[in-house]
Motif scaffolding. Sequence first.
Motif, PDB file in Angstrom:
ATOM      1  N   ARG A 111       0.812  -1.204   0.000  1.00 49.94           N
ATOM      2  CA  ARG A 111       0.000   0.000   0.000  1.00 49.94           C
ATOM      3  C   ARG A 111       0.855   1.268   0.000  1.00 49.94           C
ATOM      4  O   ARG A 111       0.473   2.281  -0.559  1.00 49.94           O
ATOM      5  CB  ARG A 111      -0.908  -0.036   1.247  1.00 49.94           C
ATOM      6  N   MET A 112       2.008   1.200   0.632  1.00 47.87           N
ATOM      7  CA  MET A 112       2.800   2.429   0.743  1.00 47.87           C
ATOM      8  C   MET A 112       3.739   2.641  -0.438  1.00 47.87           C
ATOM      9  O   MET A 112       4.228   3.739  -0.641  1.00 47.87           O
ATOM     10  CB  MET A 112       3.570   2.472   2.067  1.00 47.87           C
ATOM     11  N   MET A 113       3.956   1.601  -1.252  1.00 49.55           N
ATOM     12  CA  MET A 113       4.932   1.754  -2.332  1.00 49.55           C
ATOM     13  C   MET A 113       4.671   2.940  -3.263  1.00 49.55           C
ATOM     14  O   MET A 113       5.586   3.675  -3.592  1.00 49.55           O
ATOM     15  CB  MET A 113       5.077   0.447  -3.109  1.00 49.55           C
ATOM     16  N   PRO A 114       3.416   3.152  -3.684  1.00 46.66           N
ATOM     17  CA  PRO A 114       3.189   4.306  -4.580  1.00 46.66           C
ATOM     18  C   PRO A 114       3.504   5.641  -3.915  1.00 46.66           C
ATOM     19  O   PRO A 114       3.721   6.630  -4.603  1.00 46.66           O
ATOM     20  CB  PRO A 114       1.690   4.220  -4.901  1.00 46.66           C
ATOM     21  N   LEU A 115       3.508   5.678  -2.590  1.00 44.12           N
ATOM     22  CA  LEU A 115       3.694   6.950  -1.895  1.00 44.12           C
ATOM     23  C   LEU A 115       5.144   7.193  -1.483  1.00 44.12           C
ATOM     24  O   LEU A 115       5.495   8.286  -1.042  1.00 44.12           O
ATOM     25  CB  LEU A 115       2.828   6.982  -0.624  1.00 44.12           C
ATOM     26  N   LEU A 116       5.971   6.164  -1.609  1.00 44.95           N
ATOM     27  CA  LEU A 116       7.333   6.291  -1.083  1.00 44.95           C
ATOM     28  C   LEU A 116       8.159   7.311  -1.844  1.00 44.95           C
ATOM     29  O   LEU A 116       8.042   7.459  -3.047  1.00 44.95           O
ATOM     30  CB  LEU A 116       8.032   4.929  -1.137  1.00 44.95           C
ATOM     31  N   LYS A 117       8.977   8.024  -1.080  1.00 44.06           N
ATOM     32  CA  LYS A 117       9.915   8.996  -1.644  1.00 44.06           C
ATOM     33  C   LYS A 117      11.204   8.874  -0.847  1.00 44.06           C
ATOM     34  O   LYS A 117      11.176   8.392   0.277  1.00 44.06           O
ATOM     35  CB  LYS A 117       9.396  10.417  -1.424  1.00 44.06           C
ATOM     36  N   PRO A 118      12.294   9.366  -1.405  1.00 41.46           N
ATOM     37  CA  PRO A 118      13.551   9.258  -0.639  1.00 41.46           C
ATOM     38  C   PRO A 118      13.474   9.962   0.715  1.00 41.46           C
ATOM     39  O   PRO A 118      14.167   9.575   1.651  1.00 41.46           O
ATOM     40  CB  PRO A 118      14.565   9.950  -1.542  1.00 41.46           C
ATOM     41  N   GLU A 119      12.643  10.984   0.838  1.00 41.08           N
ATOM     42  CA  GLU A 119      12.573  11.721   2.106  1.00 41.08           C
ATOM     43  C   GLU A 119      11.829  10.943   3.194  1.00 41.08           C
ATOM     44  O   GLU A 119      11.886  11.310   4.363  1.00 41.08           O
ATOM     45  CB  GLU A 119      11.822  13.051   1.969  1.00 41.08           C
ATOM     46  N   LEU A 120      11.059   9.931   2.804  1.00 35.94           N
ATOM     47  CA  LEU A 120      10.275   9.192   3.792  1.00 35.94           C
ATOM     48  C   LEU A 120      11.070   7.977   4.268  1.00 35.94           C
ATOM     49  O   LEU A 120      11.698   7.293   3.473  1.00 35.94           O
ATOM     50  CB  LEU A 120       8.946   8.745   3.181  1.00 35.94           C
ATOM     51  N   MET A 155       5.803  -4.905  -8.631  1.00 36.98           N
ATOM     52  CA  MET A 155       5.634  -3.968  -7.523  1.00 36.98           C
ATOM     53  C   MET A 155       6.341  -2.644  -7.794  1.00 36.98           C
ATOM     54  O   MET A 155       5.840  -1.570  -7.433  1.00 36.98           O
ATOM     55  CB  MET A 155       6.157  -4.598  -6.224  1.00 36.98           C
ATOM     56  N   LEU A 156       7.492  -2.714  -8.438  1.00 35.24           N
ATOM     57  CA  LEU A 156       8.233  -1.480  -8.742  1.00 35.24           C
ATOM     58  C   LEU A 156       7.415  -0.562  -9.650  1.00 35.24           C
ATOM     59  O   LEU A 156       7.528   0.650  -9.587  1.00 35.24           O
ATOM     60  CB  LEU A 156       9.572  -1.807  -9.408  1.00 35.24           C
ATOM     61  N   GLU A 157       6.595  -1.192 -10.491  1.00 34.82           N
ATOM     62  CA  GLU A 157       5.767  -0.397 -11.395  1.00 34.82           C
ATOM     63  C   GLU A 157       4.820   0.537 -10.650  1.00 34.82           C
ATOM     64  O   GLU A 157       4.396   1.551 -11.183  1.00 34.82           O
ATOM     65  CB  GLU A 157       4.938  -1.319 -12.309  1.00 34.82           C
ATOM     66  N   THR A 158       4.471   0.149  -9.444  1.00 35.91           N
ATOM     67  CA  THR A 158       3.527   0.986  -8.698  1.00 35.91           C
ATOM     68  C   THR A 158       4.223   2.175  -8.042  1.00 35.91           C
ATOM     69  O   THR A 158       3.572   3.095  -7.570  1.00 35.91           O
ATOM     70  CB  THR A 158       2.814   0.182  -7.580  1.00 35.91           C
ATOM     71  N   MET A 159       5.538   2.155  -8.003  1.00 34.34           N
ATOM     72  CA  MET A 159       6.256   3.264  -7.370  1.00 34.34           C
ATOM     73  C   MET A 159       6.222   4.487  -8.269  1.00 34.34           C
ATOM     74  O   MET A 159       6.397   4.381  -9.473  1.00 34.34           O
ATOM     75  CB  MET A 159       7.716   2.882  -7.094  1.00 34.34           C
ATOM     76  N   THR A 160       5.992   5.648  -7.683  1.00 34.93           N
ATOM     77  CA  THR A 160       5.908   6.850  -8.506  1.00 34.93           C
ATOM     78  C   THR A 160       7.169   7.700  -8.424  1.00 34.93           C
ATOM     79  O   THR A 160       7.369   8.579  -9.232  1.00 34.93           O
ATOM     80  CB  THR A 160       4.705   7.719  -8.084  1.00 34.93           C
ATOM     81  N   ASP A 161       8.005   7.446  -7.443  1.00 35.29           N
ATOM     82  CA  ASP A 161       9.234   8.228  -7.359  1.00 35.29           C
ATOM     83  C   ASP A 161      10.309   7.587  -8.237  1.00 35.29           C
ATOM     84  O   ASP A 161      10.781   6.482  -7.973  1.00 35.29           O
ATOM     85  CB  ASP A 161       9.715   8.319  -5.906  1.00 35.29           C
ATOM     86  N   HIS A 162      10.669   8.321  -9.266  1.00 36.98           N
ATOM     87  CA  HIS A 162      11.576   7.803 -10.285  1.00 36.98           C
ATOM     88  C   HIS A 162      12.909   7.338  -9.699  1.00 36.98           C
ATOM     89  O   HIS A 162      13.401   6.250 -10.000  1.00 36.98           O
ATOM     90  CB  HIS A 162      11.816   8.902 -11.309  1.00 36.98           C
ATOM     91  N   TYR A 163      13.483   8.164  -8.851  1.00 38.32           N
ATOM     92  CA  TYR A 163      14.831   7.882  -8.348  1.00 38.32           C
ATOM     93  C   TYR A 163      14.844   6.696  -7.393  1.00 38.32           C
ATOM     94  O   TYR A 163      15.700   5.831  -7.470  1.00 38.32           O
ATOM     95  CB  TYR A 163      15.404   9.127  -7.679  1.00 38.32           C
ATOM     96  N   LEU A 164      13.843   6.687  -6.515  1.00 42.18           N
ATOM     97  CA  LEU A 164      13.769   5.595  -5.565  1.00 42.18           C
ATOM     98  C   LEU A 164      13.531   4.276  -6.302  1.00 42.18           C
ATOM     99  O   LEU A 164      14.096   3.245  -5.950  1.00 42.18           O
ATOM    100  CB  LEU A 164      12.640   5.872  -4.559  1.00 42.18           C
ATOM    101  N   ARG A 165      12.711   4.347  -7.345  1.00 41.27           N
ATOM    102  CA  ARG A 165      12.432   3.128  -8.097  1.00 41.27           C
ATOM    103  C   ARG A 165      13.719   2.585  -8.726  1.00 41.27           C
ATOM    104  O   ARG A 165      13.984   1.388  -8.708  1.00 41.27           O
ATOM    105  CB  ARG A 165      11.384   3.393  -9.170  1.00 41.27           C
ATOM    106  N   GLN A 166      14.533   3.493  -9.268  1.00 40.03           N
ATOM    107  CA  GLN A 166      15.794   3.050  -9.862  1.00 40.03           C
ATOM    108  C   GLN A 166      16.684   2.392  -8.818  1.00 40.03           C
ATOM    109  O   GLN A 166      17.294   1.354  -9.057  1.00 40.03           O
ATOM    110  CB  GLN A 166      16.536   4.249 -10.487  1.00 40.03           C
ATOM    111  N   ALA A 167      16.740   3.022  -7.665  1.00 38.74           N
ATOM    112  CA  ALA A 167      17.606   2.504  -6.605  1.00 38.74           C
ATOM    113  C   ALA A 167      17.142   1.114  -6.158  1.00 38.74           C
ATOM    114  O   ALA A 167      17.938   0.194  -5.992  1.00 38.74           O
ATOM    115  CB  ALA A 167      17.621   3.469  -5.431  1.00 38.74           C
ATOM    116  N   TRP A 168      15.850   0.966  -6.008  1.00 40.05           N
ATOM    117  CA  TRP A 168      15.311  -0.325  -5.572  1.00 40.05           C
ATOM    118  C   TRP A 168      15.495  -1.388  -6.658  1.00 40.05           C
ATOM    119  O   TRP A 168      15.713  -2.547  -6.375  1.00 40.05           O
ATOM    120  CB  TRP A 168      13.824  -0.184  -5.212  1.00 40.05           C
ATOM    121  N   ARG A 169      15.363  -0.956  -7.900  1.00 44.08           N
ATOM    122  CA  ARG A 169      15.541  -1.901  -9.006  1.00 44.08           C
ATOM    123  C   ARG A 169      16.960  -2.491  -8.960  1.00 44.08           C
ATOM    124  O   ARG A 169      17.156  -3.693  -9.081  1.00 44.08           O
ATOM    125  CB  ARG A 169      15.310  -1.199 -10.347  1.00 44.08           C
TER     126      ARG A 169
END
Length: 586
Positions: A320-329, A394-408
């Motif tokens: 549930r939180m993945m789409p909302l995640l940002k590096p600041e959180l 699951m990564l597809e649901t992430m909206t923060d571009h940078y965080l998604r790259q890092a997690w990938r």
Amino acid sequence: MANFSPSFLDEVLTRTDIIEIITRHVELKKSGSNMMGLCPFHHEKSPSFSVSADKQLYYCFGCGKGGGAFQFLMEHDGYAFPEAVEYLAEKAGMEIPRDSERDPSEEARHKRAYDLLTRASDAMNRALHSPAGRKASDYLNRRGLPAAIIRDYGLGYTPAGYGFMHKIFGNESRINAALESVGLLFKGDHGYGDRFRDRLMFTIRDRRGRTVGFGGRVLDDGQPKYLNSAETDYFHKSDLLYGFSEHRDHIRKNKQLVVVEGYMDVLALAAHDLKIGLAPLGTAIGERQMREIFRLCDSPVFCFDGDRAGKQAAWRALERMMPLLKPELRPRFLYLPDGEDPDSILKTEGAEAFQKRLDNDSKQVLETWLMGLKLLAGLGADGRARMAKKADGMLETMTDHYLRQAWRQEIEQATGIELKHAKRQSFVKAEDQSNHQVAAALPELNQRQERFMAGLMQKPERFKSLSTVASQFFIDNNLLNSIYSRAFSIQTDAEDNNTDIARQLAQEFPDCQTLISRWVNQATVLQVEFESLSLDMESNDIRRRLKNGLDLSGTVQAKTRLNAIQNLQRTLSEPLTSEQSDNTGA
Ligand SMILES: [Zn+2]
């Protein structure tokens, strides 16, 4: 704003102190002519939230939220506009005007509903302390909840059998229908019956602290163990968090939040002076609740039992939180030892040890994700493939571009498999738009124009010192031009300097409240800066007109004036004039 007359709204604002409204939630400190504090709308470590006591407007230089007292109640406390007006009017002891557009019967119905719910909560609390409630109060004693917690959180008891509500409210059909509409009675074959019977009761309040419903817990082995109010006009389970109105300010102040699974966990924490717990109402955490949690705190700890059900609940929260995640959180996950819950840990180990667990034993969200994926996917090459596949989705649901790259990269490293989808995401979807929506519609100003408007809003009498050409300053920008010319004419018509120009503009241009609040809350524009700014504005205006081709005599005049301005600028302080050449105008 159609339903209240401008003079009424004005009167409400005159009798309201925005500082008082805001300091209930934000600690403000004097800074220049304004007050500054940590913004309640976004996360920050140094204050960029400014409130002008003078103009009664707030503005955050970090996230761009701004407005007046009504706006604050609406954006921060979730009031609808008429509710915000009524709340402040009532507080100021004013009579609220009734008009044809508003439905008084509807309003009366809402008022009656909240009233019923509050009275029911009080009655349940009384029943808890009566002989019939002995079983429930013994239970609370055993759980170690002090009297103050029982009172403040509105704990109560509903006796066994039917008729408790009738005993309190009577048995008229009108009352029965009202009690049904707030979820306290249900209609069966034999008439109305109590929804809650022989249960320990938890009062559930909305973000404004109004009682909107109840949770009831059985005291024996009955089923269901927990029963909540049915969904009503007032009670929306998926929007509410238990403990929110009680703990909001404490959470903000301490920058600590623990999401726990149940009401008793929230209360056990509070009883140990940890007023930082929130719980969903017996369901998985939904998106709105998740947003609310991150708005309150950037590093919430999600606390789950260590058993299988706890791990599943944690995984749902993570999804549930993945789409909302940002590096600041920086959300964290804490699994408690098998068979334990926050209540039992607090009892055996105490508050300090629990705090230590929160700090030391909780895992970062990325770690939790990787661990969860491994567990889901299983071992071997197949497992790695399943893990990569699941992660990709699951990564597809992430909206923060940078965080998604890092997690990938993390998951590719962990599985040794190159992911397929997550690479192709574009930047477009990536940015969180919620904070930019308001700003987008507002005119763009450069730094000098911004300071110029701030200087005028802070000291409206400066309008009178402007040259006649000044009315042209913003003609290239429709919206700004209309605000600016309106300010011009208000100020020119005014007999004295006491017109509250910012407030009047904010009322006439409600969509531009944020902009006006921003000007008002800027660092004070001193007279010498203002003079330099208006010369700037004027020379920009002349250059613009020269570019658009003036007749010859006009050109000569304009060029003479430009020279004069340059000389004047030189006599003003040096640093202020240095920027003038790169100011290109509206
Ligand atoms: Zn902010």
